[in-house]
Design a protein around this motif. Structure first.
Motif, mmCIF file in Angstrom:
data_model
loop_
_atom_site.group_PDB
_atom_site.id
_atom_site.type_symbol
_atom_site.label_atom_id
_atom_site.label_comp_id
_atom_site.label_asym_id
_atom_site.label_seq_id
_atom_site.Cartn_x
_atom_site.Cartn_y
_atom_site.Cartn_z
ATOM 1 N N ALA A 51 0.829 -1.208 0.000
ATOM 2 C CA ALA A 51 0.000 0.000 0.000
ATOM 3 C C ALA A 51 0.866 1.262 0.000
ATOM 4 O O ALA A 51 0.544 2.246 -0.674
ATOM 5 C CB ALA A 51 -0.921 -0.005 1.219
ATOM 6 N N LEU A 52 1.976 1.233 0.733
ATOM 7 C CA LEU A 52 2.888 2.382 0.747
ATOM 8 C C LEU A 52 3.549 2.565 -0.616
ATOM 9 O O LEU A 52 3.702 3.692 -1.111
ATOM 10 C CB LEU A 52 3.949 2.204 1.833
ATOM 11 C CG LEU A 52 3.457 2.319 3.280
ATOM 12 C CD1 LEU A 52 4.526 1.843 4.249
ATOM 13 C CD2 LEU A 52 3.050 3.751 3.596
ATOM 14 N N ARG A 76 1.416 4.217 -3.055
ATOM 15 C CA ARG A 76 1.280 5.649 -2.793
ATOM 16 C C ARG A 76 2.542 6.426 -3.175
ATOM 17 O O ARG A 76 2.680 7.603 -2.849
ATOM 18 C CB ARG A 76 0.939 5.872 -1.316
ATOM 19 C CG ARG A 76 -0.385 5.230 -0.908
ATOM 20 C CD ARG A 76 -0.616 5.307 0.590
ATOM 21 N NE ARG A 76 -1.003 6.650 1.015
ATOM 22 C CZ ARG A 76 -2.238 7.100 1.009
ATOM 23 N NH1 ARG A 76 -3.241 6.322 0.585
ATOM 24 N NH2 ARG A 76 -2.520 8.313 1.410
ATOM 25 N N GLY A 77 3.467 5.740 -3.859
ATOM 26 C CA GLY A 77 4.622 6.421 -4.425
ATOM 27 C C GLY A 77 5.888 6.407 -3.601
ATOM 28 O O GLY A 77 6.879 7.050 -3.972
ATOM 29 N N HIS A 78 5.916 5.658 -2.521
ATOM 30 C CA HIS A 78 7.110 5.606 -1.679
ATOM 31 C C HIS A 78 8.091 4.554 -2.200
ATOM 32 O O HIS A 78 7.682 3.541 -2.783
ATOM 33 C CB HIS A 78 6.731 5.304 -0.229
ATOM 34 C CG HIS A 78 5.807 6.316 0.368
ATOM 35 N ND1 HIS A 78 6.203 7.603 0.663
ATOM 36 C CD2 HIS A 78 4.487 6.240 0.691
ATOM 37 C CE1 HIS A 78 5.177 8.274 1.168
ATOM 38 N NE2 HIS A 78 4.119 7.469 1.191
ATOM 39 N N SER A 130 -5.135 0.815 2.023
ATOM 40 C CA SER A 130 -4.837 2.177 1.598
ATOM 41 C C SER A 130 -5.100 3.170 2.733
ATOM 42 O O SER A 130 -4.302 4.092 2.975
ATOM 43 C CB SER A 130 -5.677 2.545 0.371
ATOM 44 O OG SER A 130 -5.410 3.866 -0.047
ATOM 45 N N GLU A 131 -6.204 2.953 3.447
ATOM 46 C CA GLU A 131 -6.524 3.820 4.582
ATOM 47 C C GLU A 131 -5.516 3.638 5.709
ATOM 48 O O GLU A 131 -5.074 4.606 6.343
ATOM 49 C CB GLU A 131 -7.938 3.505 5.072
ATOM 50 C CG GLU A 131 -8.346 4.233 6.351
ATOM 51 C CD GLU A 131 -8.345 5.739 6.207
ATOM 52 O OE1 GLU A 131 -8.142 6.439 7.233
ATOM 53 O OE2 GLU A 131 -8.548 6.238 5.073
ATOM 54 N N ALA A 180 -2.410 2.636 5.392
ATOM 55 C CA ALA A 180 -1.143 3.222 4.949
ATOM 56 C C ALA A 180 -1.157 4.734 5.107
ATOM 57 O O ALA A 180 -0.135 5.351 5.449
ATOM 58 C CB ALA A 180 -0.871 2.838 3.496
ATOM 59 N N SER A 181 -2.308 5.353 4.872
ATOM 60 C CA SER A 181 -2.426 6.797 5.049
ATOM 61 C C SER A 181 -2.168 7.200 6.497
ATOM 62 O O SER A 181 -1.492 8.207 6.775
ATOM 63 C CB SER A 181 -3.818 7.258 4.608
ATOM 64 O OG SER A 181 -3.999 8.629 4.855
ATOM 65 N N GLU A 188 1.513 6.873 7.152
ATOM 66 C CA GLU A 188 2.181 8.029 6.533
ATOM 67 C C GLU A 188 2.158 9.247 7.453
ATOM 68 O O GLU A 188 3.147 9.983 7.543
ATOM 69 C CB GLU A 188 1.486 8.401 5.231
ATOM 70 C CG GLU A 188 1.975 7.684 4.007
ATOM 71 C CD GLU A 188 1.248 8.178 2.768
ATOM 72 O OE1 GLU A 188 1.826 8.074 1.676
ATOM 73 O OE2 GLU A 188 0.113 8.672 2.886
#
Length: 398
Positions: free
Chosen positions: A26-27, A30-32, A375-376, A378-379, A382
Motif C-alpha cells: 500500500a505504501l 502511494r509512491g514511496h 490504503s486507509e 497506509a495513510s 504516513e
C-alpha cells in the motif's frame, strides 16, 4: 519517502508477515520507495522493492531473534557505508531494531512469557515438551529486555495494532499513553471481497460439501489459545440440543495433532474437516457460513477481519483486539466468556438456525471491514512518518 522495512520474513502467510507485506504494498502504491531487510522474502511481495538478505539462525527462537537483531544492524550499516543509502524512516516489527523511527508491535513478549508460564494443557492435546516450553519462556524473557528498551526509549514512535495490545504493553512496562499509537491491521479487499461466495461454492464442490450444509469456520495454528476446544465442545452441545442441526466444522491451520483430531471427529460424528495451512483463504472464507474465534488472548485476530470482508457472520471473543472494530449484534457477535462452551453454544444456535440472520450480520460486517482497507491504514502510517521528518534532516537509525 525512502522507507526501510525491517522484518525477519516477508510473505503473505502468517499474521505479522502478511500485514507488513500488505502495508508495504500500500505504501509503494502511494509512491514511496521501499527497501526490505529480511532473511527471506516472497518474490510476489514488493517485486520492485530493493531487498537485502539478512542472515538469520532460524532455531531455536532465542537465537533466531538475537541473530536477526545483530545481523540486520550490520547489513544496514554496510548498506549505509558502502552504498551511501540513507532512509527517511526505518520501520521495524517489534524489537527487531533497537532504535527505529517507527516500531509496530503485533504482540507483547513479556505477556507471552507470563502466559507460557501459567498455561495448562488441554486434555488430549499434543503438549510441548518440558524442554521446549522452558526454551520458549526464556526466549520471550530475553526478547522482553530488548522490547522494554525499544518501547521506553529506542523507537521514536510506537504503533500497536489494537487497544487491547496497548493495555497489555502498558501493564507490562508502565508506559505513558503518549508513547503508543493504535493503528489496526488492515484487510485486502481485493483478495477477501469481491466474489468470495462464488469461489466458496466452487471450493465446497471440490471438498464434497453440499450447498445445504452449514459450515462453521475456525482459523488458527495455536488451537489452545485460540479456543478450538471450546468451539468443539459448543458444537457438540448444539448437536445434542438441536437434533436437526448438523453443522460442519472447518479447521484451517495447525495440522499434525492426530490423536486430538480423531477425538474431535468422534465427538462431532465426523462433521469436521482439518485443512492445515492454506494459501486460498479467500475461497475458504467464501465457503463458510459462520466464522468463530473464541480466543482467550489475541492482540488482534486478522482472520476475523478477513471473514468480515468476505461477508461472513462472525462470533469473536472480547479478548481479541479485533472485537474493538465490532458492534455487538450489528456486524458480529461478541463473547464475554471465551472459555465457556455453554455460552458459545447458546450464541451460535440462532445463527446456525437462521440463514437470513447470518446474511444480515455478514453484509454489515463487509461494510465495517471496508473501513480497514490497506490504503486507509497506509495513510495513517504516513501521518506518523511525517511527524518524524524535518525538512533539513534525514533519519539514520542504527
Amino acid at each position: 519517502m525512502r522507507i526501510a522495512l525491517v522484518i525477519p520474513e516477508l510473505h503473505k502467510q502468517g499474521g505479522t508477515e502478511r500485514c507488513m507485506a500488505s502495508l508495504g504494498e500500500a505504501l509503494a502504491a502511494r509512491g514511496h520507495h521501499l527497501t526490505v531487510f529480511s532473511a527471506s522474502k516472497s518474490d510476489a511481495v514488493l517485486p520492485a522493492a530493493t531487498w537485502y538478505r539478512v542472515p538469520m539462525i532460524r532455531r531455536p527462537h532465542a537465537l533466531r531473534f538475537a541473530s536477526f537483531l545483530v545481523m540486520n544492524s550490520l547489513v544496514r550499516l554496510a548498506v549505509h557505508v558502502l552504498k551511501r543509502e540513507r532512509f527517511d524512516v526505518v520501520h521495524s516489527t517489534g524489537p527487531d531494531v533497537l532504535r527505529p523511527g517507527v516500531a509496530t508491535f503485533h504482540a507483547c513478549s513479556s505477556a507471552f512469557a507470563r502466559r507460557l508460564w501459567s498455561d495448562r494443557a488441554t486434555p488430549g492435546w499434543q503438549r510441548w515438551s518440558r524442554l521446549r516450553r522452558w526454551s520458549n519462556i526464556l526466549a520471550y524473557r530475553m526478547i522482553s529486555c530488548c522490547e522494554r528498551y525499544v518501547l521506553e526509549r529506542g523507537a521514536r514512535r510506537v504503533v500497536t495494532i489494537s487497544g487491547t495490545l496497548s493495555r497489555e504493553i502498558h501493564e507490562a512496562y508502565r508506559l505513558g499513553d503518549d508513547r503508543l499509537t493504535v493503528i489496526p491491521d488492515g484487510v485486502d479487499l481485493a483478495e477477501f471481497g469481491g466474489d468470495a461466495r462464488g469461489a466458496g461454492r466452487r471450493l465446497r464442490a471440490r471438498l464434497g460439501i453440499s450447498s445445504d450444509e452449514t459450515v462453521v469456520l475456525f482459523v488458527g495454528h495455536n488451537w489452545e489459545r485460540k479456543g478450538l476446544e471450546t468451539l468443539v465442545s459448543a458444537l457438540a452441545l448444539v448437536r445434542e440440543g438441536e437434533p436437526g442441526v448438523r453443522p460442519l466444522l472447518l479447521v484451517a491451520g495447525g495440522r499434525g495433532r492426530t490423536s486430538y483430531e480423531e477425538g474431535v471427529r468422534a465427538r462431532l460424528g465426523g462433521a469436521v474437516r482439518f485443512l492445515a495451512t492454506r494459501r486460498d483463504m479467500g475461497q475458504i472464507y467464501g465457503a463458510a457460513d459462520l466464522c468463530v474465534l473464541p480466543t482467550v488472548h489475541e492482540p488482534f485476530g486478522l482472520p476475523t477481519l478477513e471473514a468480515m470482508a468476505s461477508g461472513v457472520a462472525v462470533i469473536v471473543s472480547r479478548c481479541a483486539g479485533v472485537a474493538e472494530t465490532i458492534t455487538d449484534g450489528v456486524d458480529g457477535v461478541l463473547l464475554d466468556e471465551p472459555g465457556d462452551a455453554t455460552e458459545l453454544a447458546r450464541t451460535m444456535r440462532p445463527l446456525l438456525l437462521d440463514a437470513d440472520l447470518r446474511g444480515k450480520l455478514g453484509e454489515q460486517a463487509r461494510k465495517t471491514a471496508a473501513q480497514f482497507n490497506w490504503s486507509e491504514i497506509a495513510s495513517r502510517v504516513e501521518d506518523i512518518y511525517r511527524t518524524l521528518l524535518c525538512p533539513s534532516s534525514r533519519e539514520g537509525d542504527d
